[in-house]
Scaffold this active site. Structure first.
Site, PDB file in Angstrom:
ATOM      1  N   GLU A   1       0.048  -2.555  17.277  1.00 35.25           N
ATOM      2  CA  GLU A   1       0.938  -1.435  17.009  1.00 35.25           C
ATOM      3  C   GLU A   1       0.343  -0.038  17.130  1.00 35.25           C
ATOM      4  O   GLU A   1       1.065   0.927  16.942  1.00 35.25           O
ATOM      5  CB  GLU A   1       1.523  -1.544  15.570  1.00 35.25           C
ATOM      6  CG  GLU A   1       2.142  -2.879  15.253  1.00 35.25           C
ATOM      7  CD  GLU A   1       3.604  -2.926  15.595  1.00 35.25           C
ATOM      8  OE1 GLU A   1       4.302  -1.963  15.300  1.00 35.25           O
ATOM      9  OE2 GLU A   1       4.041  -3.918  16.183  1.00 35.25           O
TER      10      GLU A   1
ATOM     11  N   GLU B   1       0.003  -2.456  21.987  1.00 37.89           N
ATOM     12  CA  GLU B   1      -0.194  -3.903  21.977  1.00 37.89           C
ATOM     13  C   GLU B   1       0.273  -4.438  20.635  1.00 37.89           C
ATOM     14  O   GLU B   1       0.903  -3.711  19.859  1.00 37.89           O
ATOM     15  CB  GLU B   1      -1.653  -4.272  22.297  1.00 37.89           C
ATOM     16  CG  GLU B   1      -2.706  -3.306  21.781  1.00 37.89           C
ATOM     17  CD  GLU B   1      -3.034  -3.450  20.315  1.00 37.89           C
ATOM     18  OE1 GLU B   1      -3.906  -4.270  19.960  1.00 37.89           O
ATOM     19  OE2 GLU B   1      -2.430  -2.725  19.508  1.00 37.89           O
TER      20      GLU B   1
ATOM     21  N   TRP C   1       0.816  -1.212   0.000  1.00 41.07           N
ATOM     22  CA  TRP C   1       0.000   0.000   0.000  1.00 41.07           C
ATOM     23  C   TRP C   1       0.858   1.274   0.000  1.00 41.07           C
ATOM     24  O   TRP C   1       1.771   1.400  -0.803  1.00 41.07           O
ATOM     25  CB  TRP C   1      -0.979  -0.049   1.172  1.00 41.07           C
ATOM     26  CG  TRP C   1      -1.825  -1.270   1.189  1.00 41.07           C
ATOM     27  CD1 TRP C   1      -2.522  -1.797   0.142  1.00 41.07           C
ATOM     28  CD2 TRP C   1      -2.052  -2.136   2.302  1.00 41.07           C
ATOM     29  NE1 TRP C   1      -3.189  -2.932   0.556  1.00 41.07           N
ATOM     30  CE2 TRP C   1      -2.929  -3.164   1.868  1.00 41.07           C
ATOM     31  CE3 TRP C   1      -1.616  -2.142   3.633  1.00 41.07           C
ATOM     32  CZ2 TRP C   1      -3.360  -4.176   2.710  1.00 41.07           C
ATOM     33  CZ3 TRP C   1      -2.065  -3.159   4.478  1.00 41.07           C
ATOM     34  CH2 TRP C   1      -2.913  -4.162   4.006  1.00 41.07           C
TER      35      TRP C   1
END
Length: 706
Positions: free
Chosen positions: A444, A441, A321
């Site tokens: 990210e 966590e 992306w």
């Protein structure tokens, strides 16, 4: 100037052409992340890696896996007047030469022609070698060209290109490439991308009309014409060699050329087969496709280790992306070809379970080498060990301790690392909350109390205590065990809601921002989600870490109810079996119409993650359901692409389909291959053979669940 182009049949005007026009050229970014092949030799003296897109090599790495050195190496076929087609423009199928060897054959069919290209690297030196066959299907002669776009030192803006004899040479301040062909190129040119490069010329004129001897500095493209017409001559070998400077790159390419494709390919295959023979075979599997995916997975994991920095295994040789073309998002070509301690733990446990203990040892040594002075592990690093992103994720500090326990390591360097990591965990504080509250966590982008992160910290502290007991430090070991016991007793109170909307019975949340899961605290989940959400609505499968790491029993009522909630909220049935979204409201994926993910450019939608099928399979082994675990393995294997590579995500049932494509359960344009997915697959195979998850630290399970 004539001497500079000796051995080529360039028009005389080339000597007067001078530097190509259009400086500095446009930056097209990198190729898409949905790779169909990924390969390198097993030999350290060949620090070069290739990936394959849908018709040619795309993203080649040298001299390490954090440094893309070329954007593409591909072939163009034209009749010189009516059509011009790149391999990436026409239907192409990718075939592994054999599952144990990361070598691939791509067959492309165009307008009256067929091309077959086979890719390996030279085990003796940093060269990519391509065996090319071009055949005219209608008997009409063709023109065949090769395109190469260097991005040396992962910065394509300062590359220089020129023709030296029969070689196309590119260089920048610290690296160089040399592209040669057998038989030799008959025409060459160097130009600026989007202005005077070979593809711009060929796409306009169906033949090469400009023959610029040099271009740069800037974004440059190289082109060479092969004396291959598909009728009288159909075969050529391409050699792309790299070096620290131009003369070294040229010498490398010439030496590989003298070796020849067949000898290089034979040595390449022998090296990989020796490696496969050293591993545990998947004898328990009866399905041939599943076996092939196992061997492809072990090869992918092994190929992901940097050769300059042993133990540095990257997450993926890809740039999905916006990471491939947005310099604000990824000024250094993206985070996936970095080393993440969490992903490296997955790498190491998978290879350890498959029989490659030495790789797991190297991984642990690398982790201790990048441990920060305060004891935590960086969010990620370059393969050299230099930290890249800097958020603190407690699971990434805990997992090296668990790996040290799994390896039984009590050497001084390991015990120093274990103590520093454990002390950091118990003493950490963020946003006014003490550990196990984490800055991020495992997904990210959020702080809070995460059941998955808490599971890893409990396991890390118990493993640290056991290692310290062995070394005689009883007092510190007991202190860590007391903290672990406290967190194990409190994890439900921090993360399991009793009044959430998905069930009247308690279930685990993705995380809580305040340690109060019955409070309707709101936060924005990120990744382009348009509004804040009640934390009680947000679930993910990460709570299964509590079971897999030995903190909770598989029949724990909150675990069982959470599975029902996750299946209802996040699960989808696809032709590739049941798969799950990452978490409620996840936006890490394409837009609704299939356009690329980016930040701040419209709503995006996270798709389905095959690795969750592997995690569920490990749970089902613990729950005494081996048949269901086998079904999860089938689901994972069904998501492999034609190159036998496993993706980060597959399309869900909201795929922007036209005429049935793309189909749900097939890879989207996320990172492919993803090492974590391959590691999860390998570990599920070995766990099925063992009858229980091989990752579970027995010292943790003995304390809490047995």
């Amino acid at each position: 100037m004539a001497a500079a182009v000796a051995g080529t049949a360039l028009p005389s005007s080339a000597a007067r052409a001078g530097d190509a026009p259009g400086a500095p050229g446009t930056d097209p970014g990198y190729a898409g992340a949905d790779k169909l092949g990924f390969g390198t030799s097993r030999d350290a003296q060949s620090p070069v890696w290739f990936t394959l897109g849908r018709g040619g090599a795309a993203d080649l790495y040298y001299p390490n896996l954090s440094t893309p050195a070329s954007r593409q190496l591909q072939v163009v076929v034209t009749d010189g007047a009516g059509f011009v087609q790149r391999l990436s423009d026409v239907p192409t199928r990718t075939e592994p030469v054999d599952p144990k060897t990361p070598s691939y054959r791509q067959v492309s069919t165009g307008q009256g022609w067929e091309a077959t290209a086979t890719y390996v690297t030279d085990p003796a030196r940093p060269s990519v070698v391509v065996d090319l066959q071009v055949r005219s299907l209608d008997g009409k002669p063709l023109q065949t060209y090769v395109l190469h776009e260097p991005t040396l030192t992962k910065d394509g803006s300062d590359d220089r290109s020129r023709t030296e004899g029969a070689t196309l040479v590119a260089s920048d301040r610290s690296a160089a490439s040399a592209l040669r062909a057998t038989p030799a190129f008959t025409e060459t040119s160097s130009g600026y991308l989007g202005a005077s490069d070979g593809w711009t010329d060929l796409s306009r004129h169906k033949r090469l009309t400009a023959h610029h001897p040099e271009a740069g500095a800037g974004h440059v493209g190289q082109v060479g014409r092969l004396p291959v017409d598909g009728v009288g001559t159909s075969h050529a070998v391409l050699t792309l060699g790299y070096g620290k400077h131009a003369s070294e790159a040229v010498a490398t390419a010439e030496e590989t050329e003298r070796t020849g494709f067949e000898a290089a390919a034979r040595a390449y295959g022998e090296g990989w087969h020796r490696y496969a023979d050293s591993l545990t075979p998947p004898d328990a599997l009866t399905d041939e496709h599943q076996k092939n995916v196992y061997w492809s997975s072990t090869a992918m994991l092994a190929a992901s280790e940097d050769k300059q920095n042993p133990g540095a295994f990257i997450a993926s040789p890809s740039m999905p992306w916006a990471f491939r073309n947005d310099p604000e998002m990824a000024p250094e070509s993206g985070p996936y070809h970095l080393v993440w301690p969490r992903d490296l733990y997955q790498h190491a446990t998978a290879l350890l379970s498959a029989g490659d203990r030495a790789a797991a040892e190297r991984a642990l040594d690398y982790l201790w080498s990048v441990q920060q002075p305060d004891g935590h592990l960086p969010q990620n690093t370059e393969t050299s060990g230099e930290p890249f992103w800097t958020k603190v994720q407690l699971d990434q500090t805990a997992f090296p301790i668990v790996l040290a326990w799994q390896l039984g390591r009590t050497d001084q360097a390991t015990m120093d690392g274990v103590r520093k990591a454990a002390e950091f965990i118990v003493g950490f504080e963020h946003e006014g909350h003490p550990a196990p509250y984490t800055e991020q966590e495992r997904w990210e982008n959020h702080s809070g109390y995460s059941p998955g992160t808490i599971a890893s910290t409990i396991a890390g502290l118990v493993c640290a205590a056991d290692l310290l007991e062995r070394s005689g430090d009883h007092e510190t070991a007991q202190r860590y065990l007391a903290v672990a016991d406290e967190w194990a007793a409190k994890v439900d109170g921090w993360t399991a809601t009793a009044n959430g909307p998905h069930s009247p019975q308690p279930y685990y949340l993705r995380l809580t921002k305040d340690g109060n899961p019955n409070q309707g605290t709101t936060y924005n989940p990120g990744d382009n989600y348009p509004e804040d959400v009640d934390q009680r609505t947000q679930v993910d499968p990460s709570f299964l870490e509590l079971v897999r790491l030995g903190v909770k029993r598989p029949d724990d009522p909150v675990v069982v109810n959470s599975l029902r909630v996750v299946d209802e909220v996040l699960g989808e049935q696809t032709p590739a079996g049941q798969h799950w979204h990452r978490f409620t409201s996840d936006g890490y994926g394409e837009r609704e119409d299939g356009a690329d993910w980016n930040i701040g450019h419209g709503r995006t939608y996270g798709r389905l993650w095959p690795l969750f099928a592997g995690e569920r399979g490990e749970y089902e082994l613990m729950a005494g359901q081996p048949g269901m675990a086998a079904e999860r393995l089938r689901s994972m294997a069904a998501t492999a692409n034609e190159g036998l590579l496993l993706p980060e995500q597959v399309w869900d049932n909201r795929a922007p389909a036209a005429d049935g494509e793309p189909a749900p359960g097939t890879p989207n344009r996320s990172a492919t291959p993803l090492a974590w997915t391959h590691a999860q697959y390998v570990r599920l195979v070995t766990s099925m053979a063992a009858g229980a998850p091989v990752e579970t630290p027995s010292v943790v399970a003995d304390r809490y669940t047995r």
